[in-house]
Design an enzyme around this catalytic site. Structure first.
Site, short mmCIF file in Angstrom:
data_model
loop_
_atom_site.label_atom_id
_atom_site.label_comp_id
_atom_site.label_asym_id
_atom_site.label_seq_id
_atom_site.Cartn_x
_atom_site.Cartn_y
_atom_site.Cartn_z
N LYS A 43 -16.08 -55.94 26.93
CA LYS A 43 -15.84 -56.80 28.12
C LYS A 43 -15.22 -56.16 29.30
O LYS A 43 -15.51 -56.40 30.42
CB LYS A 43 -14.69 -57.89 27.37
CG LYS A 43 -15.16 -58.92 26.54
CD LYS A 43 -14.10 -59.76 25.89
CE LYS A 43 -14.79 -60.47 24.69
NZ LYS A 43 -13.78 -61.26 24.06
N GLN B 24 -7.73 -62.67 22.60
CA GLN B 24 -8.79 -62.11 21.75
C GLN B 24 -8.29 -62.69 20.27
O GLN B 24 -7.39 -62.57 19.75
CB GLN B 24 -8.73 -60.46 21.94
CG GLN B 24 -9.69 -59.76 21.06
CD GLN B 24 -11.29 -59.97 21.48
OE1 GLN B 24 -11.43 -60.13 22.61
NE2 GLN B 24 -12.20 -60.08 20.74
N ASP C 224 -12.78 -68.76 27.84
CA ASP C 224 -13.48 -68.65 26.35
C ASP C 224 -14.01 -70.13 26.14
O ASP C 224 -14.45 -70.50 25.16
CB ASP C 224 -12.76 -68.20 25.57
CG ASP C 224 -13.03 -66.61 25.12
OD1 ASP C 224 -14.03 -66.31 25.27
OD2 ASP C 224 -12.23 -66.11 24.43
#
Ligand code: NAD
Length: 280
Positions: free
Chosen positions: A50, A93, A116
């Site tokens: 990322k 995460q 997300d």
């Protein structure tokens, strides 16, 4: 067989160039922050990927890594990032180490920075067809469908897997595009009777060879989201020989995977636009 491949690698590269150009023209620098708790080896690799992509797009990137942290302190860190006008997007995460409340932590992220697309507020907006940040893998699948001009209204669409990360949001995204969608899952009886009739089959389970050649519709289209690592090699959920019967199919790797990463990057720009509208 190449003409049967839905080439996620190629589409993501094209989208990356378009995004780089848009980001280059912005007046301000956007910033993506990834919060990573613990030392899960796969997470470390994903965060590094990322970071590389974010920097290539032209974003600032911060890896906020904690070997260990109390849940309440983590919540405070997230709130600080929510209030920081220099932070555009926040990712927690996953997986979080044992003992952390995923639900509480994810829902602390400001929905306007939730790149997300995992907060309850954003899932509700997705269902209601309101402007929002769409979870990255479902967004990537929708981009592939659009890029390959796959019509939806005339198709029987079947999704296998109902997770909040993939199957469930995809169900709503496809429904909102007027597809007629069936959502199958671990309790579905006689899975083959559904998959065999699917003009468009999307599989997101995580079981190699769950879908065998005899389970697919001739001339159908398959998007294989599954990732299974066996002896160091990656496989999807659909047996490789199924492609001989199909019109189109995504490979693994090189199908949905690259689309997920580019969708996350697109969401950072999207988040900035949503924040501007709300005068953040
Ligand atoms: P998950 O474990 O949260 O959900 C799996 C789903 O599959 C569940 O809804 C379950 O009901 C269903 N299922 C399990 N066994 C089944 C069976 N025998 N028949 C029918 N349905 C069954 O997983 P997830 O997070 O949704 O991920 C699914 C797969 O997609 C995994 O392999 C994951 O690695 C992969 N994935 C890939 C990407 C990508 O970028 N390519 C992104 C996210 C997830």
């Amino acid at each position: 067989m190449n003409e049967k491949i839905i080439d996620g690698k190629k589409i993501s590269k094209e989208r990356k160039e378009i995004l780089q150009e848009k980001v280059y023209k912005l007046k301000k620098k956007l910033k993506l922050v990834v919060i990573n708790v613990g030392n899960d080896p796969a997470s470390l690799v994903y965060v590094a990927q990322k970071e590389k992509m974010a920097l290539e797009i032209g974003y600032d990137f911060l890896n906020l890594h904690f070997d260990d942290i109390l849940e309440d302190d983590l919540i405070k860190e997230i709130k600080k990032l929510n209030d920081d006008p220099n932070v555009t997007g926040i990712i927690v995460q996953l997986p979080l180490p044992k003992g952390f409340s995923k639900e509480r932590i994810l829902n602390t992220v400001s929905p306007l920075k939730d790149v997300d697309g995992l907060t309850n507020e954003n899932l509700l907006k997705l269902i209601k067809k309101e402007p929002t940040l769409i979870p990255c893998t479902p967004k990537g699948v929708m981009s592939l469908i659009e890029s390959y001009n796959i019509s939806l209204e005339d198709k029987r669409v079947v999704i296998v897997g109902r997770s909040e990360l993939v199957g469930l949001p995809l169900f709503h995204l496809l429904l909102n595009k007027n597809a007629t969608v069936t959502l199958c899952h671990s309790k579905t009886k006689d899975l083959k009777s559904y998959t065999k009739n699917a003009d468009l089959l999307i599989v997101a389970v995580g079981k190699k060879d769950l879908i065998t050649k005899d389970m697919v519709k001739e001339n159908g289209i398959i998007i294989d989201v599954g990732i299974n690592r066996v002896d160091g090699k990656l496989y999807g959920d659909v047996a490789a020989d199924a492609i001989s019967l199909l019109q189109l199919m995504t490979p693994v790797p090189g199908g949905v995977g690259p689309m997920t990463v580019i969708s996350l990057m697109e969401n950072v720009l999207e988040a900035s636009k949503l924040q501007d509208k709300k005068h953040f």
